[in-house]
Design an enzyme around this catalytic site. Structure first.
Site, PDB file in Angstrom:
ATOM      1  N   ASP A  67       0.870  -1.256  -0.134  1.00  0.00           N
ATOM      2  CA  ASP A  67      -0.117   0.036  -0.114  1.00  0.00           C
ATOM      3  C   ASP A  67       0.894   1.333  -0.150  1.00  0.00           C
ATOM      4  O   ASP A  67       1.973   1.293   0.032  1.00  0.00           O
ATOM      5  CB  ASP A  67      -0.886  -0.060   1.171  1.00  0.00           C
ATOM      6  CG  ASP A  67      -0.220  -0.557   2.581  1.00  0.00           C
ATOM      7  OD1 ASP A  67       0.997  -0.426   2.703  1.00  0.00           O
ATOM      8  OD2 ASP A  67      -1.134  -0.938   3.521  1.00  0.00           O
ATOM      9  N   ASN A 136      -7.609  -2.845  14.307  1.00  0.00           N
ATOM     10  CA  ASN A 136      -9.055  -3.337  13.809  1.00  0.00           C
ATOM     11  C   ASN A 136      -9.154  -4.473  12.956  1.00  0.00           C
ATOM     12  O   ASN A 136     -10.221  -4.834  12.507  1.00  0.00           O
ATOM     13  CB  ASN A 136      -9.641  -2.053  13.173  1.00  0.00           C
ATOM     14  CG  ASN A 136      -9.020  -1.799  11.894  1.00  0.00           C
ATOM     15  OD1 ASN A 136      -8.072  -2.229  11.453  1.00  0.00           O
ATOM     16  ND2 ASN A 136      -9.392  -0.533  11.414  1.00  0.00           N
ATOM     17  N   HIS A 138      -7.271  -4.493  10.260  1.00  0.00           N
ATOM     18  CA  HIS A 138      -6.975  -4.518   8.700  1.00  0.00           C
ATOM     19  C   HIS A 138      -5.796  -5.308   8.182  1.00  0.00           C
ATOM     20  O   HIS A 138      -4.789  -5.588   9.063  1.00  0.00           O
ATOM     21  CB  HIS A 138      -7.012  -2.949   8.337  1.00  0.00           C
ATOM     22  CG  HIS A 138      -5.677  -2.094   8.790  1.00  0.00           C
ATOM     23  ND1 HIS A 138      -5.958  -1.097   9.048  1.00  0.00           N
ATOM     24  CD2 HIS A 138      -4.476  -2.668   8.857  1.00  0.00           C
ATOM     25  CE1 HIS A 138      -4.724  -0.422   9.676  1.00  0.00           C
ATOM     26  NE2 HIS A 138      -3.938  -1.398   9.393  1.00  0.00           N
ATOM     27  N   GLU A 143      -9.787  -2.227   5.269  1.00  0.00           N
ATOM     28  CA  GLU A 143     -10.364  -1.808   6.569  1.00  0.00           C
ATOM     29  C   GLU A 143     -11.839  -2.609   6.784  1.00  0.00           C
ATOM     30  O   GLU A 143     -12.419  -3.243   5.942  1.00  0.00           O
ATOM     31  CB  GLU A 143     -10.857  -0.535   6.681  1.00  0.00           C
ATOM     32  CG  GLU A 143      -9.813   0.781   6.476  1.00  0.00           C
ATOM     33  CD  GLU A 143      -8.952   0.942   7.775  1.00  0.00           C
ATOM     34  OE1 GLU A 143      -9.107  -0.121   8.499  1.00  0.00           O
ATOM     35  OE2 GLU A 143      -8.361   2.024   7.735  1.00  0.00           O
TER      36      GLU A 143
HETATM   37  C1  F6R Z   1       1.687  -1.453   6.106  1.00  0.00           C
HETATM   38  C2  F6R Z   1       0.260  -2.017   6.206  1.00  0.00           C
HETATM   39  C3  F6R Z   1      -0.668  -2.279   7.541  1.00  0.00           C
HETATM   40  C4  F6R Z   1       0.215  -2.282   8.660  1.00  0.00           C
HETATM   41  C5  F6R Z   1      -0.672  -2.413  10.063  1.00  0.00           C
HETATM   42  C6  F6R Z   1       0.155  -2.746  11.312  1.00  0.00           C
HETATM   43  O1  F6R Z   1       1.968  -1.538   4.711  1.00  0.00           O
HETATM   44  O2  F6R Z   1      -0.329  -2.471   5.130  1.00  0.00           O
HETATM   45  O3  F6R Z   1      -1.711  -3.095   7.220  1.00  0.00           O
HETATM   46  O4  F6R Z   1       0.744  -3.828   8.445  1.00  0.00           O
HETATM   47  O5  F6R Z   1      -1.502  -1.062  10.190  1.00  0.00           O
HETATM   48  O6  F6R Z   1       0.997  -1.620  11.371  1.00  0.00           O
HETATM   49  P1  F6R Z   1       2.322  -1.791  12.447  1.00  0.00           P
HETATM   50  O7  F6R Z   1       2.948  -2.968  12.030  1.00  0.00           O
HETATM   51  O8  F6R Z   1       2.842  -0.486  12.538  1.00  0.00           O
HETATM   52  O9  F6R Z   1       1.660  -1.980  13.791  1.00  0.00           O
END
Ligand code: F6R
Length: 242
Positions: A67, A136, A138, A143
């Site tokens: 992303d 959450n 995702h 989401e």
């Molecule tokens: C990052 C991504 C997100 C993160 C998720 C967890 O490229 O796609 O889905 O993997 O938000 O973030 P952290 O690892 O910072 O807890």
């Protein structure tokens, strides 16, 4: 689903990096799916150390990131391109021209999503997709909701996600409101998936994702449908895993 819990961060990082380097040793031209965020950083550090000791090479590999924020130029310090350059790409021998990240600043975002999906189809499938998990549930920026999108698309970020990511910006107002993300279908096409979660704050969502029902309200729960998923957790994140 292979869920592993580690007492020591170092062991988790070495195991995660080992899965990636074993793949590269048997398939030097492997296609990697990469994630930003704090979860994979320890593994990226371990990979950098291994490249510097000549234990592995990324020279023939390519990568697709999950992303990118919409509206941030690639050079912006908080763009996912900058993150990947700083945390991994600039310290290993990967060909930067073969590291693909959606362009969140493209003039036509719909066309950019289509082009990204097409490139994945042409050069994929992804051999190994690395994932973190949002509080959450995702994955990528897919989401929770009543519906999920299969292909790469533009998504409006939930307020809770913007709040979680505000730690990297001067204020929450600066956190973009949209992102481009691989869809759940795109992610599930990977041959193998490696999900990493650390810390007590991820314990409950890990329980829901892997021990609860499969539901779009917890996008990570769809990984239960994939035949080859490895989940690496520290003791705190794996608190509810039996
Ligand atoms: C990052 C991504 C997100 C993160 C998720 C967890 O490229 O796609 O889905 O993997 O938000 O973030 P952290 O690892 O910072 O807890």
């Amino acid at each position: 689903m292979n869920i592993r819990i580690f007492e020591h961060e170092e062991d988790l990082n070495v195991t995660g990096a080992g899965i990636i380097t074993s793949l590269l040793q048997t398939k030097p031209r492997a296609v990697l799916g990469l994630a930003t965020g704090s979860s994979p950083v320890g593994i990226y550090k371990q990979l950098i150390a291994m490249v510097q000791k000549d234990l592995v090479s990324f020279a023939q590999a390519s990568s697709f990131n999950l992303d990118e924020y919409v509206g941030l130029p690639a050079e912006h310090s908080e763009s996912y391109r900058s993150f990947m350059n700083e945390q991994l790409f600039h310290h290993i021998d990967i060909d930067l021209d073969k590291t693909y990240i959606p362009d969140g600043n493209a003039p036509d975002l719909t066309q950019e999503c289509e082009a990204y999906e097409q490139r994945l189809e042409d050069r994929g499938p992804v051999d190994l997709q690395i994932l973190g998990i949002g509080h959450n549930g995702h994955i990528g920026f897919n989401e929770p909701g009543t519906e999920l999108t299969g292909r790469t698309h533009v998504v409006a970020l939930k307020e809770e996600t913007r709040k979680a990511n505000a730690r990297f910006f001067d204020s929450i107002d600066q956190v973009p409101t949209q992102a481009i993300t691989m869809g759940v279908g795109t992610i599930l096409k990977a041959k193998q998936i490696l999900l990493i979660a650390r810390g007590e704050e991820k314990a409950e969502i890990i329980r829901q994702a892997f021990m609860g029902p499969i539901t779009t309200e917890c996008p990570a729960s769809l990984l239960q449908c994939h035949p080859n998923v490895v989940v690496l957790l520290d003791r705190a994140a794996g608190r509810w895993v039996k």
